[in-house]
Scaffold this active site. Sequence first.
Site, mmCIF file in Angstrom:
data_model
loop_
_atom_site.group_PDB
_atom_site.id
_atom_site.type_symbol
_atom_site.label_atom_id
_atom_site.label_comp_id
_atom_site.label_asym_id
_atom_site.label_seq_id
_atom_site.Cartn_x
_atom_site.Cartn_y
_atom_site.Cartn_z
ATOM 1 N N SER A 146 63.677 -15.672 3.006
ATOM 2 C CA SER A 146 64.904 -16.214 2.398
ATOM 3 C C SER A 146 64.592 -17.435 1.530
ATOM 4 O O SER A 146 65.432 -17.864 0.739
ATOM 5 C CB SER A 146 65.923 -16.583 3.481
ATOM 6 N N TYR A 159 53.981 -21.284 -0.306
ATOM 7 C CA TYR A 159 54.512 -20.161 0.482
ATOM 8 C C TYR A 159 55.542 -19.390 -0.350
ATOM 9 O O TYR A 159 55.511 -18.154 -0.422
ATOM 10 C CB TYR A 159 55.161 -20.716 1.759
HETATM 11 P P1 NDP Z 1 53.726 -15.251 13.133
HETATM 12 O O1 NDP Z 1 52.756 -16.267 12.655
HETATM 13 O O2 NDP Z 1 54.548 -15.585 14.319
HETATM 14 O O3 NDP Z 1 52.955 -13.859 13.359
HETATM 15 C C1 NDP Z 1 52.135 -13.426 12.287
HETATM 16 C C2 NDP Z 1 51.598 -12.040 12.554
HETATM 17 O O4 NDP Z 1 50.818 -11.691 11.402
HETATM 18 C C3 NDP Z 1 50.692 -11.972 13.750
HETATM 19 O O5 NDP Z 1 50.781 -10.699 14.347
HETATM 20 C C4 NDP Z 1 49.303 -12.179 13.135
HETATM 21 O O6 NDP Z 1 48.290 -11.483 13.825
HETATM 22 C C5 NDP Z 1 49.471 -11.502 11.782
HETATM 23 N N1 NDP Z 1 48.567 -12.080 10.818
HETATM 24 C C6 NDP Z 1 48.512 -13.339 10.347
HETATM 25 N N2 NDP Z 1 47.488 -13.479 9.501
HETATM 26 C C7 NDP Z 1 46.882 -12.274 9.432
HETATM 27 C C8 NDP Z 1 45.761 -11.780 8.727
HETATM 28 N N3 NDP Z 1 45.045 -12.568 7.925
HETATM 29 N N4 NDP Z 1 45.413 -10.495 8.892
HETATM 30 C C9 NDP Z 1 46.113 -9.684 9.716
HETATM 31 N N5 NDP Z 1 47.182 -10.097 10.423
HETATM 32 C C10 NDP Z 1 47.560 -11.370 10.275
HETATM 33 O O7 NDP Z 1 54.677 -14.925 11.877
HETATM 34 P P2 NDP Z 1 56.168 -14.357 11.816
HETATM 35 O O8 NDP Z 1 56.328 -13.198 12.714
HETATM 36 O O9 NDP Z 1 57.108 -15.478 11.874
HETATM 37 O O10 NDP Z 1 56.172 -13.854 10.302
HETATM 38 C C11 NDP Z 1 56.009 -12.488 9.965
HETATM 39 C C12 NDP Z 1 56.375 -12.333 8.497
HETATM 40 O O11 NDP Z 1 57.710 -12.787 8.303
HETATM 41 C C13 NDP Z 1 55.504 -13.185 7.564
HETATM 42 O O12 NDP Z 1 55.259 -12.480 6.383
HETATM 43 C C14 NDP Z 1 56.370 -14.412 7.317
HETATM 44 O O13 NDP Z 1 56.047 -15.028 6.118
HETATM 45 C C15 NDP Z 1 57.754 -13.781 7.298
HETATM 46 N N6 NDP Z 1 58.847 -14.696 7.551
HETATM 47 C C16 NDP Z 1 59.000 -15.352 8.742
HETATM 48 C C17 NDP Z 1 60.086 -16.196 8.956
HETATM 49 C C18 NDP Z 1 60.306 -16.937 10.207
HETATM 50 O O14 NDP Z 1 61.197 -17.810 10.259
HETATM 51 N N7 NDP Z 1 59.574 -16.658 11.271
HETATM 52 C C19 NDP Z 1 61.094 -16.407 7.896
HETATM 53 C C20 NDP Z 1 60.833 -15.687 6.672
HETATM 54 C C21 NDP Z 1 59.757 -14.859 6.537
HETATM 55 P P3 NDP Z 1 47.016 -12.168 14.514
HETATM 56 O O15 NDP Z 1 47.506 -13.249 15.427
HETATM 57 O O16 NDP Z 1 46.362 -11.021 15.223
HETATM 58 O O17 NDP Z 1 46.155 -12.703 13.387
#
Ligand code: NDP
Length: 250
Positions: A146, A159
């Site tokens: 958002s 970001y």
């Molecule tokens: P988290 O940091 O809580 O979880 C991230 C997930 O992505 C984990 O499963 C992690 O796996 C994986 N990940 C991160 N880096 C890598 C990498 N280099 N390669 C493979 N896997 C990776 O994030 P969120 O769940 O909060 O976010 C998920 C998506 O939603 C993102 O794109 C974020 O930008 C977007 N988003 C989130 C918001 C929020 O408020 N939470 C709001 C708006 C968008 P592992 O630990 O195994 O590396």
Amino acid sequence: MTENKKPLEGKVALVTGGSRSIGAAVAKRLATDGAAVAITYHGSPDKAAAVVEAIEAAGGRAVAIRADAGDAGAVRVAVNETAETLGTVDILVNNAGIALGGPIDEITDADYNRMIAVNVTGVFVATQEAVRKMKPGGRVIHIGSSMVRYAAFPTASLYTLTKGAVAGFNRSLVRDLGPRGITVNTVHPGPTDTDMNPDGGPVSKIVGPGMAIGRYGKPEEIASVVSYLASPEAAFVTGADIVADGGFTA
Ligand code: NDP
């Protein structure tokens, strides 16, 4: 009596970054909808294994593949491994994302390059490789933010740059893939309670008062929007930016 068929029965989904938070919720939801699911992970092998176990315990099929979203070669291998193991790729959810940043004057080249690699190149490469295999009825679903609609606080310019790139990619890709019967959409979550942005954490103190519904989102509430876009019900929805943010940017 006819048995109710699950909406994604016979489909294969790949969710990048499916070991935790939103990605884990999406993987579990798509499995509940009947899809066989591959997840990628990078730093959390145990959590990825737990997602696979949970899906299997509920009667579904899942695999976890280690693939750094910032490593284009590893992403291509993961897409191909999904197709080899589960048969094809019908649904790609580009969820893996990170949030490095800071004030514009202080952002390092290393952080810039890593953000572009994971949040932009990772999305491009996963999509390119997946659509090479995708049949009509396929789905590409990006997880944006958002923040592309409302920048609520400073230090997030890098970001937001990456998420804006995904939103632009989303729109234009529709013209390439529409004729092939593949839809492309982006879900833009607002503040959602995850490891990245925990309810009660530093960001929530700033954005919390702006939530129209008075609370943070839950990963499952983002997963339900993805579930709809992945379903046959959404066949006419493509090129959409669907904001799921509790009214944060309204
Ligand atoms: P988290 O940091 O809580 O979880 C991230 C997930 O992505 C984990 O499963 C992690 O796996 C994986 N990940 C991160 N880096 C890598 C990498 N280099 N390669 C493979 N896997 C990776 O994030 P969120 O769940 O909060 O976010 C998920 C998506 O939603 C993102 O794109 C974020 O930008 C977007 N988003 C989130 C918001 C929020 O408020 N939470 C709001 C708006 C968008 P592992 O630990 O195994 O590396």
